[in-house]
Design a protein around this motif. Structure first.
Motif, PDB file in Angstrom:
ATOM      1  N   GLU A  15      34.787  37.651  30.698  1.00  0.00           N
ATOM      2  CA  GLU A  15      33.780  38.068  31.673  1.00  0.00           C
ATOM      3  C   GLU A  15      33.621  37.027  32.774  1.00  0.00           C
ATOM      4  OE1 GLU A  15      29.148  39.561  32.121  1.00  0.00           O
ATOM      5  OE2 GLU A  15      30.023  39.426  30.122  1.00  0.00           O
ATOM      6  N   ALA A  16      33.497  35.768  32.407  1.00  0.00           N
ATOM      7  CA  ALA A  16      33.338  34.713  33.413  1.00  0.00           C
ATOM      8  C   ALA A  16      34.559  34.640  34.332  1.00  0.00           C
ATOM      9  CB  ALA A  16      33.100  33.367  32.736  1.00  0.00           C
ATOM     10  N   LEU A  17      35.731  34.774  33.764  1.00  0.00           N
ATOM     11  CA  LEU A  17      36.968  34.730  34.546  1.00  0.00           C
ATOM     12  C   LEU A  17      37.012  35.866  35.567  1.00  0.00           C
ATOM     13  CD1 LEU A  17      39.824  33.577  35.057  1.00  0.00           C
ATOM     14  CD2 LEU A  17      40.628  35.070  33.219  1.00  0.00           C
ATOM     15  N   PHE A  18      36.722  37.079  35.144  1.00  0.00           N
ATOM     16  CA  PHE A  18      36.749  38.226  36.055  1.00  0.00           C
ATOM     17  C   PHE A  18      35.663  38.116  37.121  1.00  0.00           C
ATOM     18  CE2 PHE A  18      39.745  40.128  33.242  1.00  0.00           C
ATOM     19  CZ  PHE A  18      40.361  41.138  33.960  1.00  0.00           C
ATOM     20  N   ARG A  19      34.479  37.700  36.713  1.00  0.00           N
ATOM     21  CA  ARG A  19      33.392  37.571  37.701  1.00  0.00           C
ATOM     22  C   ARG A  19      33.730  36.508  38.754  1.00  0.00           C
ATOM     23  NH1 ARG A  19      29.453  40.905  36.861  1.00  0.00           N
ATOM     24  NH2 ARG A  19      28.945  41.631  34.775  1.00  0.00           N
ATOM     25  N   GLN A  20      34.403  35.452  38.349  1.00  0.00           N
ATOM     26  CA  GLN A  20      34.823  34.416  39.296  1.00  0.00           C
ATOM     27  C   GLN A  20      35.902  34.955  40.240  1.00  0.00           C
ATOM     28  OE1 GLN A  20      33.674  31.478  40.039  1.00  0.00           O
ATOM     29  NE2 GLN A  20      35.304  30.922  41.435  1.00  0.00           N
ATOM     30  N   GLN A  21      36.896  35.643  39.697  1.00  0.00           N
ATOM     31  CA  GLN A  21      38.006  36.155  40.508  1.00  0.00           C
ATOM     32  C   GLN A  21      37.563  37.223  41.517  1.00  0.00           C
ATOM     33  OE1 GLN A  21      41.264  35.255  40.731  1.00  0.00           O
ATOM     34  NE2 GLN A  21      40.847  33.564  39.334  1.00  0.00           N
ATOM     35  N   PHE A  22      36.549  37.994  41.165  1.00  0.00           N
ATOM     36  CA  PHE A  22      36.090  39.089  42.023  1.00  0.00           C
ATOM     37  C   PHE A  22      34.699  38.826  42.599  1.00  0.00           C
ATOM     38  CE2 PHE A  22      39.364  41.098  39.440  1.00  0.00           C
ATOM     39  CZ  PHE A  22      40.061  41.836  40.389  1.00  0.00           C
ATOM     40  N   ARG A  23      34.310  37.565  42.661  1.00  0.00           N
ATOM     41  CA  ARG A  23      32.938  37.226  43.069  1.00  0.00           C
ATOM     42  C   ARG A  23      32.568  37.767  44.452  1.00  0.00           C
ATOM     43  NH1 ARG A  23      36.045  32.934  43.527  1.00  0.00           N
ATOM     44  NH2 ARG A  23      36.023  31.667  45.406  1.00  0.00           N
ATOM     45  N   ARG A  24      33.474  37.711  45.409  1.00  0.00           N
ATOM     46  CA  ARG A  24      33.162  38.212  46.761  1.00  0.00           C
ATOM     47  C   ARG A  24      32.941  39.724  46.749  1.00  0.00           C
ATOM     48  NH1 ARG A  24      37.490  34.364  48.660  1.00  0.00           N
ATOM     49  NH2 ARG A  24      36.328  32.563  49.435  1.00  0.00           N
ATOM     50  N   ILE A 112      46.768  37.117  33.352  1.00  0.00           N
ATOM     51  CA  ILE A 112      46.645  38.166  34.357  1.00  0.00           C
ATOM     52  C   ILE A 112      46.965  37.621  35.746  1.00  0.00           C
ATOM     53  CG2 ILE A 112      45.032  39.750  35.485  1.00  0.00           C
ATOM     54  CD1 ILE A 112      43.541  39.872  32.786  1.00  0.00           C
ATOM     55  N   ASP A 113      47.786  38.364  36.462  1.00  0.00           N
ATOM     56  CA  ASP A 113      48.080  38.087  37.867  1.00  0.00           C
ATOM     57  C   ASP A 113      46.973  38.783  38.664  1.00  0.00           C
ATOM     58  OD1 ASP A 113      48.915  38.125  40.503  1.00  0.00           O
ATOM     59  OD2 ASP A 113      50.974  38.718  40.041  1.00  0.00           O
ATOM     60  N   PHE A 114      45.975  38.025  39.088  1.00  0.00           N
ATOM     61  CA  PHE A 114      44.826  38.636  39.752  1.00  0.00           C
ATOM     62  C   PHE A 114      45.165  39.183  41.129  1.00  0.00           C
ATOM     63  CE2 PHE A 114      42.493  36.618  36.335  1.00  0.00           C
ATOM     64  CZ  PHE A 114      41.561  37.601  36.042  1.00  0.00           C
ATOM     65  N   THR A 115      46.226  38.699  41.749  1.00  0.00           N
ATOM     66  CA  THR A 115      46.664  39.266  43.026  1.00  0.00           C
ATOM     67  C   THR A 115      47.149  40.690  42.798  1.00  0.00           C
ATOM     68  OG1 THR A 115      47.259  37.077  43.848  1.00  0.00           O
ATOM     69  CG2 THR A 115      48.234  38.966  44.981  1.00  0.00           C
ATOM     70  N   ALA A 116      47.961  40.904  41.778  1.00  0.00           N
ATOM     71  CA  ALA A 116      48.449  42.245  41.445  1.00  0.00           C
ATOM     72  C   ALA A 116      47.294  43.134  40.992  1.00  0.00           C
ATOM     73  CB  ALA A 116      49.514  42.164  40.357  1.00  0.00           C
ATOM     74  N   LEU A 117      46.386  42.588  40.222  1.00  0.00           N
ATOM     75  CA  LEU A 117      45.241  43.366  39.754  1.00  0.00           C
ATOM     76  C   LEU A 117      44.360  43.787  40.921  1.00  0.00           C
ATOM     77  CD1 LEU A 117      43.544  44.655  37.591  1.00  0.00           C
ATOM     78  CD2 LEU A 117      42.486  42.418  37.180  1.00  0.00           C
ATOM     79  N   ARG A 118      44.158  42.908  41.879  1.00  0.00           N
ATOM     80  CA  ARG A 118      43.338  43.224  43.051  1.00  0.00           C
ATOM     81  C   ARG A 118      43.932  44.424  43.807  1.00  0.00           C
ATOM     82  NH1 ARG A 118      39.499  40.320  44.638  1.00  0.00           N
ATOM     83  NH2 ARG A 118      40.248  38.416  43.661  1.00  0.00           N
ATOM     84  N   VAL A 119      45.259  44.489  43.899  1.00  0.00           N
ATOM     85  CA  VAL A 119      45.935  45.623  44.547  1.00  0.00           C
ATOM     86  C   VAL A 119      45.622  46.914  43.794  1.00  0.00           C
ATOM     87  CG1 VAL A 119      48.204  46.635  45.062  1.00  0.00           C
ATOM     88  CG2 VAL A 119      47.759  44.223  45.580  1.00  0.00           C
ATOM     89  N   GLU A 120      45.689  46.870  42.468  1.00  0.00           N
ATOM     90  CA  GLU A 120      45.383  48.049  41.643  1.00  0.00           C
ATOM     91  C   GLU A 120      43.935  48.488  41.806  1.00  0.00           C
ATOM     92  OE1 GLU A 120      47.387  49.995  39.900  1.00  0.00           O
ATOM     93  OE2 GLU A 120      49.120  48.788  40.413  1.00  0.00           O
ATOM     94  N   VAL A 121      43.022  47.537  41.809  1.00  0.00           N
ATOM     95  CA  VAL A 121      41.599  47.849  41.968  1.00  0.00           C
ATOM     96  C   VAL A 121      41.366  48.503  43.323  1.00  0.00           C
ATOM     97  CG1 VAL A 121      39.312  46.810  42.275  1.00  0.00           C
ATOM     98  CG2 VAL A 121      40.756  46.101  40.352  1.00  0.00           C
ATOM     99  N   GLU A 122      41.925  47.915  44.365  1.00  0.00           N
ATOM    100  CA  GLU A 122      41.750  48.452  45.719  1.00  0.00           C
ATOM    101  C   GLU A 122      42.299  49.881  45.821  1.00  0.00           C
ATOM    102  OE1 GLU A 122      40.203  48.644  49.342  1.00  0.00           O
ATOM    103  OE2 GLU A 122      39.943  46.930  48.000  1.00  0.00           O
TER     104      GLU A 122
END
Length: 132
Positions: A15-24, A112-122
């Motif tokens: 949870e802390a990791l995801f909240r930090q990565q997607f904080r903005r 987790i590659d958060f750059t790739a995940l961000r693309v999926e989320v978007e």
């Protein structure tokens, strides 16, 4: 309607990791994140989603009790339109096959590659806004 991403993982620091990565994104209110520490808890959240829409389910594969691969068909039975991406440290061919056959749209390796995940989320957010 508020758009949510549901993350299912039995590891305490996720949870802390995801909240930090997607904080903005979270601060801007683009979407909300919900967390479940078990597949059973995730099912309860999916079944009781009054007032918000889960646009993406991210689930760890290996968890005690019900695994992510066991959660997958049960979640899809409740919400056939739910986009699901499985996350695993063990991305072998059999795990990938079971995930895809169960209805997952993808399999992300750990870490987790958060750059790739961000693309999926978007992509999921844009699809929902477009009404597809």
């Amino acid at each position: 309607m508020s758009q949510h991403i549901l993350i299912v993982d039995d590891e305490a620091d996720i949870e802390a990791l995801f909240r930090q990565q997607f904080r903005r994104d979270l601060k801007a209110g683009r979407f909300r994140m919900e967390f479940a520490t078990s597949a059973q808890q995730a099912l309860q959240i999916i079944e009781g989603t009054a007032g918000h829409e889960i646009v993406l389910l991210l689930s760890d594969v290996n968890m005690p009790g019900m695994s992510g691969l066991d959660l997958l068909p049960r979640a899809k039975a409740v919400r056939p339109d739910l986009a699901v991406i499985m996350v695993t440290a063990y991305g072998d061919i059999e795990t990938r096959r079971r995930a895809v056959e169960g209805g997952a749209e993808g399999l992300l390796p750990k870490p987790i590659d958060f750059t790739a995940l961000r693309v999926e989320v978007e992509r999921r957010l844009v699809q929902r806004r477009a009404g597809s």
